[in-house]
Design a protein around this motif. Structure first.
Motif, PDB file in Angstrom:
ATOM      1  N   ILE A 218      -4.540 -26.690 -53.462  1.00 27.07           N
ATOM      2  CA  ILE A 218      -4.255 -28.102 -53.223  1.00 27.07           C
ATOM      3  C   ILE A 218      -3.247 -28.562 -54.267  1.00 27.07           C
ATOM      4  CG2 ILE A 218      -5.214 -30.446 -53.258  1.00 27.07           C
ATOM      5  CD1 ILE A 218      -7.868 -29.231 -52.285  1.00 27.07           C
ATOM      6  N   ILE A 219      -2.164 -29.171 -53.809  1.00 32.28           N
ATOM      7  CA  ILE A 219      -1.124 -29.631 -54.729  1.00 32.28           C
ATOM      8  C   ILE A 219      -0.770 -31.084 -54.394  1.00 32.28           C
ATOM      9  CG2 ILE A 219      -0.134 -27.331 -55.116  1.00 32.28           C
ATOM     10  CD1 ILE A 219       2.048 -28.037 -53.084  1.00 32.28           C
ATOM     11  N   PRO A 220      -0.237 -31.821 -55.374  1.00 39.50           N
ATOM     12  CA  PRO A 220       0.161 -33.201 -55.078  1.00 39.50           C
ATOM     13  C   PRO A 220       1.412 -33.231 -54.217  1.00 39.50           C
ATOM     14  CG  PRO A 220       0.780 -32.620 -57.312  1.00 39.50           C
ATOM     15  CD  PRO A 220      -0.012 -31.476 -56.783  1.00 39.50           C
ATOM     16  N   SER A 221       1.493 -34.192 -53.337  1.00 42.28           N
ATOM     17  CA  SER A 221       2.736 -34.392 -52.596  1.00 42.28           C
ATOM     18  C   SER A 221       3.596 -35.362 -53.387  1.00 42.28           C
ATOM     19  CB  SER A 221       2.442 -34.942 -51.200  1.00 42.28           C
ATOM     20  OG  SER A 221       1.722 -36.150 -51.292  1.00 42.28           O
ATOM     21  N   LYS A 222       4.841 -35.513 -53.012  1.00 41.71           N
ATOM     22  CA  LYS A 222       5.765 -36.370 -53.779  1.00 41.71           C
ATOM     23  C   LYS A 222       5.268 -37.811 -53.851  1.00 41.71           C
ATOM     24  CE  LYS A 222       9.863 -33.592 -52.716  1.00 41.71           C
ATOM     25  NZ  LYS A 222      11.167 -33.564 -52.021  1.00 41.71           N
ATOM     26  N   ASN A 224       2.127 -38.952 -53.791  1.00 39.72           N
ATOM     27  CA  ASN A 224       0.857 -39.251 -54.466  1.00 39.72           C
ATOM     28  C   ASN A 224       0.673 -38.491 -55.777  1.00 39.72           C
ATOM     29  OD1 ASN A 224       0.128 -36.642 -53.830  1.00 39.72           O
ATOM     30  ND2 ASN A 224      -1.445 -37.176 -52.348  1.00 39.72           N
ATOM     31  N   ASN A 225       1.763 -38.077 -56.383  1.00 40.97           N
ATOM     32  CA  ASN A 225       1.678 -37.269 -57.602  1.00 40.97           C
ATOM     33  C   ASN A 225       0.894 -37.982 -58.708  1.00 40.97           C
ATOM     34  OD1 ASN A 225       2.282 -34.948 -59.202  1.00 40.97           O
ATOM     35  ND2 ASN A 225       3.859 -36.138 -60.250  1.00 40.97           N
ATOM     36  N   GLY A 226       1.196 -39.271 -58.932  1.00 43.78           N
ATOM     37  CA  GLY A 226       0.500 -40.022 -59.973  1.00 43.78           C
ATOM     38  C   GLY A 226      -0.968 -40.213 -59.657  1.00 43.78           C
ATOM     39  N   LYS A 227      -1.258 -40.536 -58.407  1.00 41.26           N
ATOM     40  CA  LYS A 227      -2.642 -40.749 -57.972  1.00 41.26           C
ATOM     41  C   LYS A 227      -3.438 -39.451 -58.078  1.00 41.26           C
ATOM     42  CE  LYS A 227      -5.061 -43.242 -54.307  1.00 41.26           C
ATOM     43  NZ  LYS A 227      -4.937 -43.830 -52.948  1.00 41.26           N
ATOM     44  N   PHE A 228      -2.788 -38.333 -57.760  1.00 41.86           N
ATOM     45  CA  PHE A 228      -3.408 -37.013 -57.822  1.00 41.86           C
ATOM     46  C   PHE A 228      -3.830 -36.692 -59.254  1.00 41.86           C
ATOM     47  CE2 PHE A 228      -3.383 -32.401 -58.150  1.00 41.86           C
ATOM     48  CZ  PHE A 228      -3.964 -31.980 -56.964  1.00 41.86           C
ATOM     49  N   LYS A 229      -2.910 -36.890 -60.197  1.00 37.18           N
ATOM     50  CA  LYS A 229      -3.209 -36.584 -61.608  1.00 37.18           C
ATOM     51  C   LYS A 229      -4.302 -37.500 -62.150  1.00 37.18           C
ATOM     52  CE  LYS A 229       1.311 -34.639 -62.778  1.00 37.18           C
ATOM     53  NZ  LYS A 229       2.578 -34.819 -63.542  1.00 37.18           N
ATOM     54  N   ALA A 230      -4.276 -38.775 -61.732  1.00 36.80           N
ATOM     55  CA  ALA A 230      -5.294 -39.723 -62.182  1.00 36.80           C
ATOM     56  C   ALA A 230      -6.675 -39.329 -61.669  1.00 36.80           C
ATOM     57  CB  ALA A 230      -4.935 -41.129 -61.707  1.00 36.80           C
ATOM     58  N   ALA A 231      -6.737 -38.854 -60.420  1.00 38.11           N
ATOM     59  CA  ALA A 231      -8.014 -38.449 -59.826  1.00 38.11           C
ATOM     60  C   ALA A 231      -8.551 -37.191 -60.502  1.00 38.11           C
ATOM     61  CB  ALA A 231      -7.842 -38.214 -58.319  1.00 38.11           C
ATOM     62  N   LEU A 232      -7.674 -36.271 -60.855  1.00 36.80           N
ATOM     63  CA  LEU A 232      -8.094 -35.063 -61.584  1.00 36.80           C
ATOM     64  C   LEU A 232      -8.798 -35.449 -62.882  1.00 36.80           C
ATOM     65  CD1 LEU A 232      -5.068 -32.562 -61.340  1.00 36.80           C
ATOM     66  CD2 LEU A 232      -7.311 -32.294 -60.301  1.00 36.80           C
ATOM     67  N   LYS A 233      -8.190 -36.384 -63.597  1.00 40.98           N
ATOM     68  CA  LYS A 233      -8.744 -36.834 -64.875  1.00 40.98           C
ATOM     69  C   LYS A 233     -10.048 -37.602 -64.662  1.00 40.98           C
ATOM     70  CE  LYS A 233      -7.394 -39.245 -69.105  1.00 40.98           C
ATOM     71  NZ  LYS A 233      -6.299 -40.001 -69.783  1.00 40.98           N
ATOM     72  N   LYS A 234     -10.072 -38.465 -63.655  1.00 40.73           N
ATOM     73  CA  LYS A 234     -11.240 -39.311 -63.380  1.00 40.73           C
ATOM     74  C   LYS A 234     -12.487 -38.484 -63.103  1.00 40.73           C
ATOM     75  CE  LYS A 234     -12.772 -42.904 -60.131  1.00 40.73           C
ATOM     76  NZ  LYS A 234     -12.361 -43.737 -58.965  1.00 40.73           N
ATOM     77  N   TYR A 235     -12.328 -37.398 -62.330  1.00 36.35           N
ATOM     78  CA  TYR A 235     -13.490 -36.599 -61.933  1.00 36.35           C
ATOM     79  C   TYR A 235     -13.627 -35.311 -62.739  1.00 36.35           C
ATOM     80  CZ  TYR A 235     -13.630 -39.848 -58.049  1.00 36.35           C
ATOM     81  OH  TYR A 235     -13.698 -40.993 -57.302  1.00 36.35           O
ATOM     82  N   GLY A 354       4.471 -18.819 -50.474  1.00 34.39           N
ATOM     83  CA  GLY A 354       4.362 -20.210 -50.926  1.00 34.39           C
ATOM     84  C   GLY A 354       4.661 -21.230 -49.849  1.00 34.39           C
ATOM     85  N   SER A 355       4.081 -21.039 -48.668  1.00 34.82           N
ATOM     86  CA  SER A 355       4.258 -22.026 -47.599  1.00 34.82           C
ATOM     87  C   SER A 355       3.551 -23.322 -47.980  1.00 34.82           C
ATOM     88  CB  SER A 355       3.652 -21.517 -46.279  1.00 34.82           C
ATOM     89  OG  SER A 355       4.307 -20.360 -45.831  1.00 34.82           O
ATOM     90  N   THR A 356       4.245 -24.434 -47.868  1.00 36.16           N
ATOM     91  CA  THR A 356       3.640 -25.730 -48.150  1.00 36.16           C
ATOM     92  C   THR A 356       3.382 -26.475 -46.851  1.00 36.16           C
ATOM     93  OG1 THR A 356       4.757 -25.863 -50.289  1.00 36.16           O
ATOM     94  CG2 THR A 356       3.908 -27.910 -49.385  1.00 36.16           C
ATOM     95  N   PHE A 357       2.163 -27.018 -46.716  1.00 38.93           N
ATOM     96  CA  PHE A 357       1.783 -27.761 -45.514  1.00 38.93           C
ATOM     97  C   PHE A 357       1.252 -29.130 -45.923  1.00 38.93           C
ATOM     98  CE2 PHE A 357       1.516 -23.343 -44.319  1.00 38.93           C
ATOM     99  CZ  PHE A 357       1.963 -23.303 -42.997  1.00 38.93           C
ATOM    100  N   ARG A 358       1.574 -30.130 -45.141  1.00 45.20           N
ATOM    101  CA  ARG A 358       1.079 -31.497 -45.393  1.00 45.20           C
ATOM    102  C   ARG A 358      -0.205 -31.722 -44.601  1.00 45.20           C
ATOM    103  NH1 ARG A 358       3.333 -36.643 -46.543  1.00 45.20           N
ATOM    104  NH2 ARG A 358       1.513 -37.909 -47.144  1.00 45.20           N
ATOM    105  N   VAL A 359      -1.260 -32.123 -45.291  1.00 48.47           N
ATOM    106  CA  VAL A 359      -2.550 -32.435 -44.654  1.00 48.47           C
ATOM    107  C   VAL A 359      -2.612 -33.946 -44.439  1.00 48.47           C
ATOM    108  CG1 VAL A 359      -5.054 -32.307 -44.865  1.00 48.47           C
ATOM    109  CG2 VAL A 359      -3.630 -30.462 -45.785  1.00 48.47           C
TER     110      VAL A 359
END
Length: 428
Positions: A218-222, A224-235, A354-359
């Protein structure tokens, strides 16, 4: 008036009631079930086959399959684990078969075998099973806790029952969580766990049913990058927790399979935070990294120059997937290895590793529904599964904030918690 009332007629409830009655046959026990049928989740589990446990017998190793509860379950698993589950069913004439991936199923391959076992046991032990008994109130009565007669009143839509002790095994029932919250317990907000990923992408269109082993991250998309990093820290989630390797299944709506389901469990909270809009990176050939694969492709180009790329069985990949990834690398059906450019080779290496897919959403995994959330684990004594807030109140199963990846682990949490709680409840 009952000695013990079990709230919830599911796996944990029945297992707990049976063990209480066996440990102390003098107790008067009732199971309250809100629906007209009991054990409905058992019936649909494992595609109707009932994946009752997993063949992992080391307490520390099995606990690693629980995104929530890993630390707390090590002790309980030392008391009661997969081998004990096998012994329970075998004692009652039910053989469990272990499949290649470690999952255990009844030899009959039917969940009805497990249901019949529980119903026969409750009948044999004189346990009352009261259906259509939706619970609308749980009240602690004035009692002398020192004498052990701390009592409870359980109000249902039909009657009010009293009990000395209660075992809450109601699974992910929001109404019960709210009642427990009103009693002073902290409820971790539930979010879905064990779900499949919705993906629309030309590379997987028309190849549903294809399954292969892959590494998924699972990787951040362009966006939601900030939201992704914040959620990692939060949980307090590590990036390594959001990566898995295992079978991946391409479906009509996107992707499923054990590799995806493992990620959905570990990422349950962060993916909910992202509103199920995120990206995944897939290495279809986990034994390779991009640079190493590119060197391998260059060697194939030199050796197999006259062959068309599409028809070359270069790697152990399903033919339809290989064709789709070749096309995505801007290589035509008729292109031969000798004719393609260095850029096309690089594109192919990138697609394969390294195929990237958007969920863009999720779907429930079959009829099974598991949640991350429930009674805060800090408020439970894991030596007895008793509430630290209310003496005489016990928990088992998914009502607490424990959940697992697919493979029989959620059931093992139910069996272990129910057994340990039963031993404490049944003490004279």
């Amino acid at each position: 008036m009952f000695d013990v009332i079990v709230l919830g007629g599911g796996a944990a409830g029945f297992y707990g009631a049976i063990h209480i009655a066996e440990r102390n046959p003098k107790l008067k026990i009732a199971i309250l079930e809100r629906g007209k049928e009991v054990l409905t989740k058992v019936k649909v589990s494992g595609g109707g086959r009932c994946n009752v446990a997993h063949a992992e017998f080391d307490p520390r190793e099995i606990s690693k399959n629980y995104p929530r509860g890993e630390r707390e379950l090590v002790g309980p698993f030392h008391t009661y684990c997969s081998g004990d589950t096998m012994a329970f069913f075998e004692k009652r004439g039910i053989q469990l078969n272990i499949e290649a991936d470690g999952r255990m199923f009844p030899a009959t391959n039917s969940s009805q075998t497990i249901i019949d076992c529980f119903l026969q046991e409750t009948d044999r032990l004189g346990i009352k099973v009261l259906k259509n008994s939706s619970i609308i109130g749980i009240t602690s009565l004035d009692g002398n806790t020192a004498k052990g007669d701390y009592s409870w009143a359980i109000k249902t839509i039909r009657n009010t029952y009293q009990a000395k002790k209660i075992l809450v095994a109601t699974g992910s029932n929001p109404k019960i969580w709210e009642l427990l919250r009103q009693m002073g317990h902290t409820i971790i907000a539930p979010v879905p766990s064990l779900f499949t990923f919705n993906i629309k992408d030309d590379r997987i269109t028309g190849i549903q049913g294809v399954s292969t082993n892959a590494n998924i991250q699972i990787i951040p998309s362009k966006v939601n990058n900030g939201k992704f990093k914040a959620a990692l820290k939060k949980y307090s989630i590590q990036s390594s927790d959001l990566e898995s390797e295992g079978p991946l299944l391409i479906t009509h709506w996107g992707m499923s399979g054990p590799g995806i389901l493992r990620l959905s469990a570990w990422g349950a909270r962060i993916l909910h935070e992202l509103n199920y809009n995120f990206s995944i990176k897939i290495n279809w050939l986990p034994a390779y990294h991009e640079e190493g694969l590119l060197r391998q492709l260059q060697q194939i180009k030199e050796i197999e120059g006259k062959k068309t790329i599409l028809r070359t069985k270069a790697f152990d990949l399903p033919k339809r997937l290989w064709g789709s990834l070749v096309k995505a690398a801007q290589i035509s059906d008729s292109d031969k290895w000798a004719d393609i450019s260095k850029i096309q080779l690089q594109n192919l290496a990138k697609q394969l590793t390294g195929s990237t897919f958007r969920v863009t959403g999720k779907s429930t995994f079959k009829e099974e529904f598991v949640t991350a959330g429930g009674v805060d684990l800090k408020e439970i004594n894991f030596k007895t599964y008793e509430s630290k807030i209310h003496p005489g109140l016990y928990f088992a199963g998914e009502v607490i904030n424990v959940d697992a990846i697919t493979g029989g682990f959620n059931f093992q949490n139910a069996w272990t918690g129910a057994y340990i709680a039963a031993q404490a409840i049944a003490k004279p």
